[in-house]
Scaffold this active site. Structure first.
Site, PDB file in Angstrom:
ATOM      1  N   GLY A   1       0.767  -1.240   0.000  1.00  0.00           N
ATOM      2  CA  GLY A   1       0.000   0.000   0.000  1.00  0.00           C
ATOM      3  C   GLY A   1       0.791   1.279   0.000  1.00  0.00           C
ATOM      4  O   GLY A   1       0.232   2.358  -0.219  1.00  0.00           O
TER       5      GLY A   1
ATOM      6  N   PRO B   1       4.755  -5.186  -0.658  1.00  0.00           N
ATOM      7  CA  PRO B   1       4.752  -4.016  -1.532  1.00  0.00           C
ATOM      8  C   PRO B   1       4.692  -4.409  -3.004  1.00  0.00           C
ATOM      9  O   PRO B   1       5.267  -5.406  -3.423  1.00  0.00           O
ATOM     10  CB  PRO B   1       6.107  -3.363  -1.223  1.00  0.00           C
ATOM     11  CG  PRO B   1       6.969  -4.478  -0.747  1.00  0.00           C
ATOM     12  CD  PRO B   1       6.071  -5.460  -0.055  1.00  0.00           C
ATOM     13  N   GLY B   2       3.971  -3.633  -3.759  1.00  0.00           N
ATOM     14  CA  GLY B   2       3.955  -3.804  -5.217  1.00  0.00           C
ATOM     15  C   GLY B   2       4.438  -2.509  -5.844  1.00  0.00           C
ATOM     16  O   GLY B   2       5.586  -2.373  -6.282  1.00  0.00           O
ATOM     17  N   ARG B   3       3.574  -1.492  -5.771  1.00  0.00           N
ATOM     18  CA  ARG B   3       3.851  -0.201  -6.406  1.00  0.00           C
ATOM     19  C   ARG B   3       5.196   0.397  -5.992  1.00  0.00           C
ATOM     20  O   ARG B   3       5.961   0.877  -6.825  1.00  0.00           O
ATOM     21  CB  ARG B   3       2.736   0.775  -6.011  1.00  0.00           C
ATOM     22  CG  ARG B   3       2.769   2.079  -6.763  1.00  0.00           C
ATOM     23  CD  ARG B   3       1.763   3.075  -6.179  1.00  0.00           C
ATOM     24  NE  ARG B   3       0.477   2.512  -5.905  1.00  0.00           N
ATOM     25  CZ  ARG B   3      -0.555   2.537  -6.760  1.00  0.00           C
ATOM     26  NH1 ARG B   3      -0.442   3.122  -7.920  1.00  0.00           N
ATOM     27  NH2 ARG B   3      -1.711   1.993  -6.424  1.00  0.00           N
TER      28      ARG B   3
ATOM     29  N   ARG C   1      -4.805   3.439 -16.073  1.00  0.00           N
ATOM     30  CA  ARG C   1      -4.866   4.164 -14.795  1.00  0.00           C
ATOM     31  C   ARG C   1      -5.421   5.582 -14.900  1.00  0.00           C
ATOM     32  O   ARG C   1      -6.224   5.984 -14.059  1.00  0.00           O
ATOM     33  CB  ARG C   1      -3.485   4.178 -14.103  1.00  0.00           C
ATOM     34  CG  ARG C   1      -2.925   2.777 -13.807  1.00  0.00           C
ATOM     35  CD  ARG C   1      -1.758   2.785 -12.837  1.00  0.00           C
ATOM     36  NE  ARG C   1      -2.181   3.125 -11.513  1.00  0.00           N
ATOM     37  CZ  ARG C   1      -2.028   4.300 -10.956  1.00  0.00           C
ATOM     38  NH1 ARG C   1      -1.392   5.263 -11.601  1.00  0.00           N
ATOM     39  NH2 ARG C   1      -2.482   4.548  -9.753  1.00  0.00           N
TER      40      ARG C   1
ATOM     41  N   TYR D   1      -8.689   5.618 -12.606  1.00  0.00           N
ATOM     42  CA  TYR D   1      -8.531   6.219 -11.259  1.00  0.00           C
ATOM     43  C   TYR D   1      -8.280   7.719 -11.303  1.00  0.00           C
ATOM     44  O   TYR D   1      -7.901   8.303 -10.288  1.00  0.00           O
ATOM     45  CB  TYR D   1      -7.327   5.591 -10.536  1.00  0.00           C
ATOM     46  CG  TYR D   1      -7.274   4.087 -10.538  1.00  0.00           C
ATOM     47  CD1 TYR D   1      -8.210   3.336  -9.837  1.00  0.00           C
ATOM     48  CD2 TYR D   1      -6.278   3.418 -11.233  1.00  0.00           C
ATOM     49  CE1 TYR D   1      -8.138   1.952  -9.834  1.00  0.00           C
ATOM     50  CE2 TYR D   1      -6.202   2.036 -11.238  1.00  0.00           C
ATOM     51  CZ  TYR D   1      -7.145   1.308 -10.533  1.00  0.00           C
ATOM     52  OH  TYR D   1      -7.074  -0.056 -10.534  1.00  0.00           O
TER      53      TYR D   1
ATOM     54  N   CYS E   1     -11.783   4.146 -29.546  1.00  0.00           N
ATOM     55  CA  CYS E   1     -13.058   4.846 -29.773  1.00  0.00           C
ATOM     56  C   CYS E   1     -13.824   5.075 -28.477  1.00  0.00           C
ATOM     57  O   CYS E   1     -14.901   4.499 -28.279  1.00  0.00           O
ATOM     58  CB  CYS E   1     -13.891   4.043 -30.745  1.00  0.00           C
ATOM     59  SG  CYS E   1     -13.012   3.820 -32.271  1.00  0.00           S
ATOM     60  N   GLU E   2     -13.249   5.819 -27.568  1.00  0.00           N
ATOM     61  CA  GLU E   2     -13.944   6.212 -26.335  1.00  0.00           C
ATOM     62  C   GLU E   2     -13.390   7.554 -25.899  1.00  0.00           C
ATOM     63  O   GLU E   2     -12.172   7.768 -25.965  1.00  0.00           O
ATOM     64  CB  GLU E   2     -13.665   5.207 -25.199  1.00  0.00           C
ATOM     65  CG  GLU E   2     -14.158   3.830 -25.482  1.00  0.00           C
ATOM     66  CD  GLU E   2     -14.611   3.090 -24.225  1.00  0.00           C
ATOM     67  OE1 GLU E   2     -14.920   3.741 -23.204  1.00  0.00           O
ATOM     68  OE2 GLU E   2     -14.662   1.863 -24.298  1.00  0.00           O
TER      69      GLU E   2
ATOM     70  N   TYR F   1       0.941  -1.726 -12.202  1.00  0.00           N
ATOM     71  CA  TYR F   1      -0.468  -1.721 -12.580  1.00  0.00           C
ATOM     72  C   TYR F   1      -0.712  -1.093 -13.949  1.00  0.00           C
ATOM     73  O   TYR F   1      -1.744  -0.478 -14.191  1.00  0.00           O
ATOM     74  CB  TYR F   1      -1.314  -1.013 -11.506  1.00  0.00           C
ATOM     75  CG  TYR F   1      -1.142  -1.616 -10.133  1.00  0.00           C
ATOM     76  CD1 TYR F   1      -1.624  -2.892  -9.847  1.00  0.00           C
ATOM     77  CD2 TYR F   1      -0.457  -0.933  -9.130  1.00  0.00           C
ATOM     78  CE1 TYR F   1      -1.440  -3.453  -8.595  1.00  0.00           C
ATOM     79  CE2 TYR F   1      -0.269  -1.496  -7.875  1.00  0.00           C
ATOM     80  CZ  TYR F   1      -0.767  -2.761  -7.619  1.00  0.00           C
ATOM     81  OH  TYR F   1      -0.583  -3.325  -6.384  1.00  0.00           O
TER      82      TYR F   1
END
Ligand code: LLP
Length: 412
Positions: free
Chosen positions: A238, A273-275, A311, A315, A342-343, A371
């Site tokens: 986190g 931990p990842g990020r 991302r 987010y 196309c968005e 991520y």
């Protein structure tokens, strides 16, 4: 990790344009040195003060070469699916260093994890606890478990990545924790040895970690009175990173010292931990396809879209973007940097001040190690992009660019 020489951006000693010449765009690029530096910030602290494991949250980046690199440096793995366990075993992680969380572990996944001899299950519900006991019995195995507690602490981060509040799907409410530990301790195939909490991601202050840990500690104290000893404390992941210059982020040292103080150093600690290990070690190289003006705004259309980097739209995340060849004395204008999908939600950055760029110019999107690749898709039938690892003045392909045939691979 990134530095300009003669107006050219380098990652370590490699000119980014050399990577583009060899492997084209869009491409994810990682610095081996930065990954190891980030990882060692955690291990140094852990070995100097307490003991335990740093289990890399492989959902943040599951490229096999990166996993292998971390495994070789002694990392464990935090997994959330049978597929992640499979990848980690293939990458050479010792099963004894694999922990497995997730609210929806299927019977097949549980059986696979048990047969793989993983270190510990982080159990997220009472029903799951009994299913694990049942399958462990069928496999004639005893299984080590921690119970994931939801401490009802809400960190200040995007609501989609808050996991520690009451009313989210994660963990067992802390009011029920003691009863469920008592139930678990009666199951003959379970070895109750840990406690787990993970309150969310991209958290930059100490306070929510501290509040959560204090609540978990009070549960441990009650369990002690029932003679249930949990000495494996899994504090989750986190810890955030600095995506922009205005954010202040606590250090690994501050986070870990606080945890050791609250729980006492004589426990075995796990951090997931990842990020904070991989985000700032990665960037994405994209090419400008076209520019145009619409409604008084400049648009830069790149060859990377929301399928490659979700991302910003999912987010509202900010990723700094720069041209890899520095523009001198150019005027910046308000710009949206968008993809070809196309968005309207297909953007990499919105309303930023950016120089006017030409067709085929290469841009770098920063802090995309975590991520980004692992959340990418083939939406709009766009093959997955290449990944490159840089070590000092060398670089190598660690995932080749997919081709059109790959899009049809499993279709019948
Ligand atoms: N442990 C558990 C149980 C987790 O669920 C996670 C992340 C981690 C550890 C690692 O957290 P980290 O250190 O990376 O913050 N896709 C979102 C982030 C989702 C995080 C999911 N769980 C994003 O792009 O911001």
């Amino acid at each position: 990790m990134l530095n300009f020489h003669d107006n050219n951006l380098f990652i370590e000693q490699v000119r980014l344009l050399d990577i583009v010449e060899k492997y084209n765009t869009s491409t994810y690029v990682y610095s081996q040195d930065q990954i190891i530096k980030n990882f060692e910030k955690y291990t140094r602290e852990l070995t100097e003060i307490a003991g335990g494991m740093i289990c890399f949250a492989c959902k943040s980046n599951s490229n096999g070469t990166i996993l292998k690199l971390l495994a070789q440096h002694g990392a464990g793995a935090d997994t959330t699916s049978g597929g992640e366990i499979y990848r980690c075993l293939k990458a050479g992680f010792n099963p004894d260093k694999i922990v497995y969380a997730g609210v929806g572990k299927t019977r097949e996944e549980i059986a696979y994890a048990i047969k793989s001899n993983i270190f510990m299950f982080n159990v997220e519900s009472e029903e799951e606890l009994y299913v694990i006991d049942q399958i462990a019995n069928q496999c004639q195995h005893k299984v080590r478990i921690a119970i994931r507690i939801n401490p009802d602490v809400t960190p200040d981060t995007h609501s989609y990545i808050v996991t520690g509040s009451k009313g989210t799907k994660f963990g067992i409410p802390y009011e029920k924790a003691v009863q469920i530990y008592l139930n678990a301790s009666k199951k003959k195939n379970l070895i109750v040895s840990g406690i787990h909490f993970h309150i969310g991601s991209q958290i930059v202050d100490l306070e929510p970690f501290k509040l959560a840990a204090q609540k978990i500690k009070s549960i441990i104290d009650i369990l002690n009175t029932y003679n249930i000893k949990v000495n494996c404390i899994n504090c989750g992941g986190g810890l955030g990173i600095k995506y922009n210059n205005t954010t202040n982020v606590i250090s690994q040292h501050q986070l870990m010292t606080e945890m050791f103080n609250i729980f006492g150093k004589n426990n075995k600690f796990i951090f997931e931990p990842g990020r904070s290990i991989i985000a700032n070690a990665g960037c994405m190289l994209v090419k400008v396809i076209y520019s145009k003006i619409s409604g008084n705004k400049h648009f830069i259309i790149t060859d990377a879209g929301m399928n490659d980097l979700i991302r910003p739209t999912l987010y509202g995340a900010y990723h700094e973007i720069l041209p890899v060849f520095q523009h001198n004395n150019t005027q910046n204008v308000i710009t949206d940097i968008v993809g070809p999908i196309c968005e309207t939600g297909d953007f990499l950055a919105k309303d930023i001040m950016f120089p006017i760029v030409k067709q085929n110019e290469v841009l770098i999107v920063k802090n995309t190690g975590a991520y980004c690749s692992s959340m990418s898709s083939e939406y709009n039938s766009r093959p997955k992009i290449a990944e490159v690892l840089v070590k000092n003045d060398n670089f190598m392909l660690i995932r080749k660019r997919a081709c059109y045939d790959d899009l049809l691979l499993n279709e019948i």
